[in-house]
Design an enzyme around this catalytic site. Sequence first.
Site, PDB file in Angstrom:
ATOM      1  N   GLN A  48      10.276 -61.791   7.265  1.00 40.63           N
ATOM      2  CA  GLN A  48       9.556 -61.259   6.114  1.00 40.63           C
ATOM      3  C   GLN A  48       8.077 -61.077   6.435  1.00 40.63           C
ATOM      4  OE1 GLN A  48      10.718 -60.500   3.032  1.00 40.63           O
ATOM      5  NE2 GLN A  48       8.969 -60.589   1.659  1.00 40.63           N
ATOM      6  N   ARG A  79       0.912 -63.002  10.545  1.00 37.85           N
ATOM      7  CA  ARG A  79       0.357 -64.017   9.640  1.00 37.85           C
ATOM      8  C   ARG A  79       0.709 -65.434  10.059  1.00 37.85           C
ATOM      9  NH1 ARG A  79       3.883 -64.279   4.180  1.00 37.85           N
ATOM     10  NH2 ARG A  79       5.960 -64.315   5.088  1.00 37.85           N
ATOM     11  N   HIS A 112      -2.135 -58.506   2.026  1.00 35.75           N
ATOM     12  CA  HIS A 112      -1.490 -59.077   0.827  1.00 35.75           C
ATOM     13  C   HIS A 112      -2.510 -59.889   0.021  1.00 35.75           C
ATOM     14  CE1 HIS A 112       1.526 -60.910  -1.679  1.00 35.75           C
ATOM     15  NE2 HIS A 112       2.541 -60.565  -0.896  1.00 35.75           N
ATOM     16  N   ASP A 149       6.179 -56.419  -9.421  1.00 33.68           N
ATOM     17  CA  ASP A 149       6.309 -56.163  -7.987  1.00 33.68           C
ATOM     18  C   ASP A 149       6.530 -54.670  -7.821  1.00 33.68           C
ATOM     19  OD1 ASP A 149       6.638 -56.208  -5.277  1.00 33.68           O
ATOM     20  OD2 ASP A 149       8.386 -57.524  -5.254  1.00 33.68           O
ATOM     21  N   GLU A 178      -2.801 -55.131  -3.317  1.00 29.77           N
ATOM     22  CA  GLU A 178      -2.672 -55.037  -1.869  1.00 29.77           C
ATOM     23  C   GLU A 178      -2.849 -53.608  -1.382  1.00 29.77           C
ATOM     24  OE1 GLU A 178       1.150 -56.771  -0.855  1.00 29.77           O
ATOM     25  OE2 GLU A 178       1.122 -57.901  -2.743  1.00 29.77           O
TER      26      GLU A 178
END
Length: 310
Positions: A114, A119, A189, A236, A286
Amino acid sequence: MATVSMASSLPTNLTSIKFRRSNRSSSGVAFASLSQATVKITEGAGNLPKVVLTSTHGSEAEIYLFGSCVTSWKVPSGKDLLFVRPDAVFNGKKPISGGIPHCFPQFGPGAIQQHGFARNMNWSVLDSETVEGNPVVTLELKDDEYSRSMWDFSFQALYKVILNSKSLSTVLTVTNTDTKAFSFNTALHTYFSASVTGASVKGLLGCKTLNKDPDPKNPLEGKEEREVVSFPGFVDCVYLNASNELQLDNGLGDVISIKNANWTDAVLWNPHLTMEACYKDFVCVENAKIGDVQLQPDQSWVAEQHLSIA
């Protein structure tokens, strides 16, 4: 070197600050010791190394080398405009939940983990600069055995962070250092501190939308018809071909301008009751590149984000 997309709205004519390299490391990360007062590296939560940028005008930012994650942006009043979730883990393994995490080379679910691997990898400090008392740092990520186990390409990612008195700007440059072409998508994000009941975003009117509520695997296509988009519940939603400037009213008395060059898309997210402990305290706005970016060997892709308050 060929450049696919360039952007040039951020400060130039920067004066280099000299710094010395150190063999010290934290959590297996070698990093630089910087002598200048505006750019320092220290140990943060979980003993992870972080870069602290301090402008002579009173603003401050913190960036963890793990994930190259900006976790704090304080304006001269001392107010932090970013948000880190209370369940964030600083263990050098799990991505930091909050601030400005990277999604690269994949946004969302897909062929690899994901939001990709950038990150939850250790970045390094490549360079440090200053202009008129405002600090600049450039972090670097290169492929290694871990990244190639998921995505078998050689690449370089540079992330320049520029702190001014009332703004925080970033420049992401991805270069194909492989001998074969590759494609990727990406996003920043960003978690903003907010009062979710009072927060709203302007600048999305007319955008094509991909609404992931209620089924993220089968998003509903639509068109944004609201001039002011709020967060009344679970949100979302992807906005394709978004404006290069959005306005976030965080519901806490601040209006934040979110400008970009070459990100092209936007995403709004708030988990609502699925994250009951903290959903009232933040919203995510974002900048994203949802469509695949195709890079031939030696080509680069560049995108900028510029956050500011009046």
